[in-house]
Design a protein around this motif. Structure first.
Motif, short mmCIF file in Angstrom:
data_model
loop_
_atom_site.label_atom_id
_atom_site.label_comp_id
_atom_site.label_asym_id
_atom_site.label_seq_id
_atom_site.Cartn_x
_atom_site.Cartn_y
_atom_site.Cartn_z
N ARG A 258 0.81 -1.22 0.00
CA ARG A 258 0.00 0.00 0.00
C ARG A 258 0.84 1.26 0.00
NH1 ARG A 258 -5.84 -0.05 2.19
NH2 ARG A 258 -6.48 -2.17 1.77
N SER A 259 2.12 1.13 0.26
CA SER A 259 3.01 2.30 0.24
C SER A 259 4.40 1.85 -0.21
CB SER A 259 3.09 2.95 1.63
OG SER A 259 3.82 2.11 2.50
N ALA A 260 5.20 2.81 -0.64
CA ALA A 260 6.56 2.49 -1.09
C ALA A 260 7.39 1.92 0.06
CB ALA A 260 7.22 3.74 -1.65
N ALA A 261 7.09 2.34 1.29
CA ALA A 261 7.85 1.84 2.45
C ALA A 261 7.74 0.33 2.57
CB ALA A 261 7.36 2.52 3.72
N GLU A 262 6.60 -0.25 2.15
CA GLU A 262 6.40 -1.69 2.27
C GLU A 262 7.26 -2.48 1.28
OE1 GLU A 262 2.26 -2.86 2.35
OE2 GLU A 262 1.73 -0.94 3.28
N LEU A 263 7.86 -1.81 0.29
CA LEU A 263 8.78 -2.51 -0.61
C LEU A 263 10.00 -3.02 0.14
CD1 LEU A 263 8.69 -0.02 -3.65
CD2 LEU A 263 7.51 -2.22 -3.48
N VAL A 264 10.32 -2.39 1.27
CA VAL A 264 11.43 -2.86 2.11
C VAL A 264 11.02 -4.16 2.80
CG1 VAL A 264 12.91 -2.30 4.10
CG2 VAL A 264 12.26 -0.51 2.47
N ASP A 265 9.78 -4.24 3.27
CA ASP A 265 9.31 -5.42 4.00
C ASP A 265 9.32 -6.68 3.15
OD1 ASP A 265 8.83 -3.66 6.09
OD2 ASP A 265 6.74 -3.33 5.52
N ILE A 266 9.16 -6.52 1.82
CA ILE A 266 9.14 -7.71 0.95
C ILE A 266 10.48 -7.88 0.22
CG2 ILE A 266 6.64 -7.73 0.62
CD1 ILE A 266 7.06 -6.23 -2.00
N ASP A 267 11.52 -7.18 0.73
CA ASP A 267 12.90 -7.35 0.26
C ASP A 267 13.13 -6.92 -1.19
OD1 ASP A 267 13.77 -8.31 2.70
OD2 ASP A 267 13.18 -10.37 2.21
N LEU A 268 12.29 -6.04 -1.71
CA LEU A 268 12.57 -5.50 -3.06
C LEU A 268 13.50 -4.31 -2.99
CD1 LEU A 268 9.11 -5.80 -4.83
CD2 LEU A 268 11.21 -6.99 -5.43
N LEU A 269 13.51 -3.63 -1.84
CA LEU A 269 14.46 -2.55 -1.60
C LEU A 269 15.03 -2.71 -0.21
CD1 LEU A 269 12.53 0.64 -2.88
CD2 LEU A 269 14.34 -0.60 -4.08
N THR A 270 16.29 -2.30 -0.03
CA THR A 270 16.85 -2.24 1.33
C THR A 270 16.41 -0.94 1.97
OG1 THR A 270 18.87 -1.10 0.65
CG2 THR A 270 18.88 -3.51 0.53
N GLU A 271 16.63 -0.83 3.27
CA GLU A 271 16.26 0.40 3.98
C GLU A 271 16.99 1.60 3.40
OE1 GLU A 271 13.90 2.35 6.31
OE2 GLU A 271 13.98 0.18 6.71
N GLN A 272 18.28 1.42 3.07
CA GLN A 272 19.07 2.51 2.51
C GLN A 272 18.55 2.89 1.12
OE1 GLN A 272 23.25 1.66 2.18
NE2 GLN A 272 23.72 3.58 1.15
N GLU A 273 18.20 1.88 0.31
CA GLU A 273 17.67 2.16 -1.03
C GLU A 273 16.33 2.88 -0.94
OE1 GLU A 273 19.75 -1.62 -3.36
OE2 GLU A 273 17.77 -1.82 -2.46
N TYR A 274 15.52 2.51 0.03
CA TYR A 274 14.23 3.18 0.19
C TYR A 274 14.44 4.65 0.55
CZ TYR A 274 9.95 4.86 2.30
OH TYR A 274 8.87 5.64 2.61
N GLN A 420 25.69 -5.20 -3.63
CA GLN A 420 26.89 -5.37 -2.82
C GLN A 420 27.97 -4.38 -3.22
OE1 GLN A 420 26.89 -10.09 -2.85
NE2 GLN A 420 28.78 -9.33 -1.98
N ALA A 421 28.18 -4.26 -4.54
CA ALA A 421 29.24 -3.36 -5.04
C ALA A 421 28.94 -1.93 -4.63
CB ALA A 421 29.35 -3.48 -6.56
N ASP A 422 27.67 -1.54 -4.73
CA ASP A 422 27.27 -0.19 -4.32
C ASP A 422 27.56 0.00 -2.83
OD1 ASP A 422 26.17 2.28 -4.14
OD2 ASP A 422 24.12 1.69 -4.63
N ARG A 423 27.17 -0.97 -2.04
CA ARG A 423 27.37 -0.90 -0.58
C ARG A 423 28.85 -0.85 -0.22
NH1 ARG A 423 26.26 -6.40 2.17
NH2 ARG A 423 28.39 -6.69 1.38
N ASP A 424 29.66 -1.67 -0.91
CA ASP A 424 31.06 -1.81 -0.54
C ASP A 424 32.00 -0.88 -1.30
OD1 ASP A 424 30.32 -3.78 1.23
OD2 ASP A 424 30.77 -5.45 -0.13
N SER A 425 31.43 -0.01 -2.18
CA SER A 425 32.31 0.86 -2.97
C SER A 425 33.15 1.76 -2.09
CB SER A 425 31.46 1.72 -3.94
OG SER A 425 30.57 2.54 -3.22
#
Length: 919
Positions: A258-274, A420-425
């Protein structure tokens, strides 16, 4: 998309107080009651918009709050109108089950994202078709909304209609996906919502994703297919709001979020990506709101003239080397880049989920294909991935290696590994940057044989490129505030590398025949690729980017592993990467001094080869249409004469030999008319035979002979000249002062742009002038009526049948947005560039008939123009004239030079243009 808290709601609109006012108006009644209701609501709308405008001025980056505020304002108005119509206009004491009405907000209004000039998209739901009371209420509500000046998109449907139409139309389905209850019968809304998810969505997830991605791709193509176009569309452009909304639509459709925030709950985005998602969305929504407020319309394109105003509103300021608008646009493109990265990871995850579902349900559900290993990486289904979460932490050089392996093997990179590459850059430190193995891998990738452009773009999206080459990171998403460059500096550079790769593979032989041959003759292909990478690396530093870039090259090349000779070559190429284009486009290539000066800088055939290749990819990577046959021809001519001079140590043929050879070639082209050379050769001096190629000389001789035979005082001939990508206009007339500027004025009046001009006078006093012209889009004129229009305009101009100055001043620029740029006129008088002529270069804002005005100023200064060379760089024109005084001498005297400069500056000034337009 997400619930946004709107502070001080009653300061925007107080529905309770307004309802009481409307009740009071209804109680009084009277013939003008409806008008009073409309006036009250309009005042409330205006006051609410003013309040939201003030809030955006106070918090210019608060995009979410602004769009939610506008949606809230419209919500309250819709509710007030509904209640007033039901209570006062069409009251019904005992309504039947069929006399129910629910009001839904759909589309952007449904997301509660309304910019100041957005449409109000409303869906009216009724239990049955053609219920009279419902139709009356809907019609009355729409008239109120229209009277308020709102742009309303509306539909009226039953739940059955809604299901049927949504099944057949993905646009309707998407609008309803964002349907939001606003007012009316809530039970009816809930019934429709339940049926939409049960009857429309279930089982159509894969089809919806495919259709939305196809729609997205078509939209990107329509908008320029790059998120780095310098006049982006904030809503529909690549990396814009619509791309973020597409992620939400797909996530909502498949996973019922119901909201973009819930994309984190279903693992389509990480918290940082959200958080990145929300930051990019909020910034772009704010930009869109500013655009709507500035223009007073639903304007979503961030054009040059609006960029500066939005930058000021959003409190961007100048910094050394970067203006406020360049800093604003760099921030914009960084957000667009982030949207692109999120989109790639998100869609790849969706694809994986569908693939896993297919595997579980298929005939081979129990069979699992095995991944293979390449250099320790997991490769499966054409994708390469890191084998463990700590893979890059254990050895950060692998952040370079994975991209090198992907390019060499022709593989994509798994979305989880890109994440991973983005996170570890951030693990890329000075130690990694100076690691010989890391640099060797990077150089192999840069000069890769398969597709370095695509993989370097992935590397840039992951943040690895800018960290490994910090100088490149500084130009990441940096725009150049002009109308010439179509892309940001990093995108231009990566495109140029891709073009070099395609030339090397022979894919662009038709457009770049010399470069395709020469790239296999250079001694260091690595140097060629590094030079392309570094040629614009120092833009935005507040100095000459060529000089500063050469200093960067001297530091970086040894780090990359290039030898001393390669480093010297790359540094020279970066320092002089504009030399060849400036010489070819702004100088007379038939003047021996032009070639001598150019060769004096180049000094070796190897440098010349590299410089031609670099110049070609640099021009072509600027944007669509910047490379054409005219530029190819000029660069080719300069290369050939410079190559001959460098290879032999002198010009193969002296002046006498060149004239004789040109006459022989002209005889051959004339065929049966070869005798014309002997008959008229003495009329045309040596300068003519050196300047004009044999095909134009043959044409001029036939035209000259015909004019003399028919005793015509004026002969004008136009024809397409394909090898130059232009139209050739040849004018033969009795020479007299001011002839050149009048011809130029006539050509401009016909709608043509002059790109080159050669002016000759025969010994018997006839002017033989050759012009190359193009239409405003840089194409030759083909149609017979177009050519006749040019001929007629020249004839009228020379016969004084028209007033040139006022008519030329009123011709609009093809691109009026040029006025958004501050281009100060500049005049350079050079007596060293030619042995015979004074060379005058004028840089000014491009405008109607600039060449005509400059030529007139030269005429009034009693100068003779022998050739003119015109180059346009977006909003800026650079016109070069080879001139002498009336005695054929250079202009040396200081006061005379100063007077010429003053006259040309006045002719080129914006003030002078305004005076002419007013006249």
């Amino acid at each position: 998309m997400n619930q946004v808290r709107i502070p001080r709601q009653r300061a925007i609109i107080d529905r309770r107080a307004l309802a009481e006012t409307l009740d009071g108006i209804a109680a009084k009644g009277g013939a003008d009651a409806r008008g009073a209701v409309v006036e009250t609501l309009r005042d409330a709308l205006d006051a609410g918009r003013d309040e939201l405008r003030r809030r955006l001025a106070d918090k210019p980056h608060a995009g979410h709050e602004c769009v939610a505020g506008h949606a809230f304002l419209v919500d309250q108005l819709v509710r007030l109108i509904h209640d007033h119509v039901v209570a006062c206009d069409y009251p019904a004491a005992n309504r039947s089950q069929g006399e129910r009405l629910a009001i839904l907000a759909v589309g952007g209004y449904g997301r509660a994202e309304m910019a100041p000039q957005s449409d109000v998209d409303i869906a009216f739901l009724t239990p049955t078709r053609r219920a009279p009371w419902c139709e009356q209420v809907i019609e009355a509500m729409l008239y109120y909304l229209w009277d308020l000046g709102l742009k309303v998109g509306h539909s009226s449907r039953t739940p059955d209609d809604m299901v049927r139409m949504a099944k057949g139309d993905v646009t309707i389905r998407t609008a309803l996906l964002e349907g939001r209850y606003v007012w009316g019968d809530e039970a009816l809304y809930e019934e429709a919502r339940r049926r939409f998810w049960a009857d429309v969505v279930t089982g159509t997830e894969r089809q919806f994703v495919a259709e939305k991605l196809a729609e997205r791709n078509a939209r990107h193509k329509r908008m320029g297919d790059s998120r780095y176009v310098v006049e982006p569309n904030v809503k529909d452009g690549k990396g814009g709001l619509r791309d973020l909304q597409t992620l939400y639509w797909i996530g909502k459709y498949i996973h019922k979020v119901r909201s973009a925030a819930e994309l984190v709950d279903i693992d389509l985005l990480t918290e940082q990506e959200y958080r990145s998602f929300r930051r990019a969305e909020g910034f772009m929504l704010a930009v869109r709101c500013h655009l709507h407020q500035i223009t007073g319309r639903a304007e979503d394109r961030l054009t040059f003239d609006l960029q500066r105003q939005v930058a000021e509103r959003m409190n961007f300021t100048d910094r050394p080397g970067k203006s406020e608008v360049e800093r604003f646009m760099q921030f914009y493109f960084l957000q667009a880049k982030r949207v692109g990265s999120l989109t790639g990871v998100f869609l790849a995850h969706i694809d994986e989920q569908f693939a896993q579902k297919r595997a579980r349900q298929g005939l081979l559900a129990g069979f699992r294909a095995r991944a293979r290993s390449v250099k320790g990486y997991r490769v499966f289904g054409g994708r390469i991935g890191a084998p463990a979460d700590d893979w890059f932490r254990k050895d950060p050089v692998r952040l370079i290696e994975i991209f090198r392996v992907a390019e060499a093997e022709g593989l994509e990179i798994e979305p989880a590994t890109m994440r991973q590459a983005d996170r570890d850059s951030r693990l890329i430190t000075a130690k990694v940057r100076n690691d010989p193995r890391a640099n060797a891998l990077f150089l192999d990738l840069l000069a890769g044989r398969n597709d370095p452009e695509t993989v370097l773009r992935w590397m840039n999206e992951a943040g690895v490129f800018g960290r490994f080459v910090p100088d490149f990171g500084k130009v990441n998403a940096q725009m150049q505030f002009d109308m010439y460059h179509h892309y940001t500096v990093d995108e231009h550079t990566i495109r140029a590398i891709g073009l070099l790769n395609r030339i090397e593979k022979g894919e662009l032989a038709e457009d770049h025949p010399r470069s395709t041959r020469l790239i296999h003759k250079i001694t260091s292909r690595r140097a060629a690729y590094v030079a392309v990478l570094l040629h614009d690396i120092a833009k935005g530093r507040g100095g000459d980017h060529s000089v500063l870039g050469a200093e960067v090259a001297e530091e970086l090349c040894p780090r990359f592993g290039l030898g001393e000779n390669e480093t010297d070559l790359v540094a020279w190429l970066v320092r002089y990467h504009l030399l060849m284009s400036a010489t070819a486009f702004k100088r007379d290539l038939t003047d021996p001094k032009t070639v001598e000066d150019f060769v004096g800088e180049v000094q070796s055939v190897e440098r010349l080869r590299h410089l031609l290749i670099l110049t070609a990819v640099d021009i072509r990577a600027v944007g669509p249409g910047t490379w054409n046959s005219w530029k190819r021809q000029l660069l080719g001519e300069l290369y050939d004469v410079a190559h001959e001079r460098l290879r032999l140590g002198h010009m193969h043929r002296g002046r006498r030999e060149r004239v004789a050879a040109r006459k022989d070639a002209t005889r051959e082209m004339l065929g049966d008319d070869a005798a014309l050379v002997e008959r008229h050769a003495d009329e045309f001096g040596d300068a003519y035979w050196i300047a004009e190629p044999e095909d134009i000389a043959a044409l001029n001789l036939r035209q000259f002979a015909a004019a003399r035979r028919l005793d015509h005082d004026l002969s004008i001939h136009c024809e397409v000249y394909p090898s130059r990508g232009a139209t050739l206009v040849s004018v033969i007339a009795a020479d007299h002062p001011g002839l050149f500027y009048r011809i130029a004025g006539g050509i401009h009046l016909a709608g043509a742009n002059i790109i080159d001009a050669r002016i000759h006078t025969t010994r018997s006093g006839w002017a033989v002038d050759n012009f190359l012209v193009q239409d405003p889009l840089g194409q030759p004129f083909h149609e017979r009526d177009q050519l006749e229009r040019i001929e007629t305009a020249i004839d009228d101009a020379l016969a004084n049948r028209i007033e040139l100055v006022p008519r030329l001043a009123k011709r609009p620029l093809p691109r009026s947005r040029a006025r958004a740029f501050d281009v100060r006129p500049r005049v350079i008088v050079d007596n060293e560039a030619s042995n015979r002529f004074t060379v005058i270069e004028v840089n000014a804002r491009d405008r109607p008939a600039l060449l005509n005005r400059l030529a007139r100023a030269l005429f009034e200064c009693q100068l003779i123009v022998h050739s003119a060379h015109v180059t346009a760089y977006g909003e800026r024109a650079a016109d070069t004239f080879y001139v002498t005084d009336l005695l054929g001498e250079k202009i040396i005297a200081g006061p005379r030079v100063a007077g010429i400069e003053t006259a040309l500056l006045e002719a080129a000034s914006d003030q002078r243009q305004a005076e002419l337009e007013d006249a």
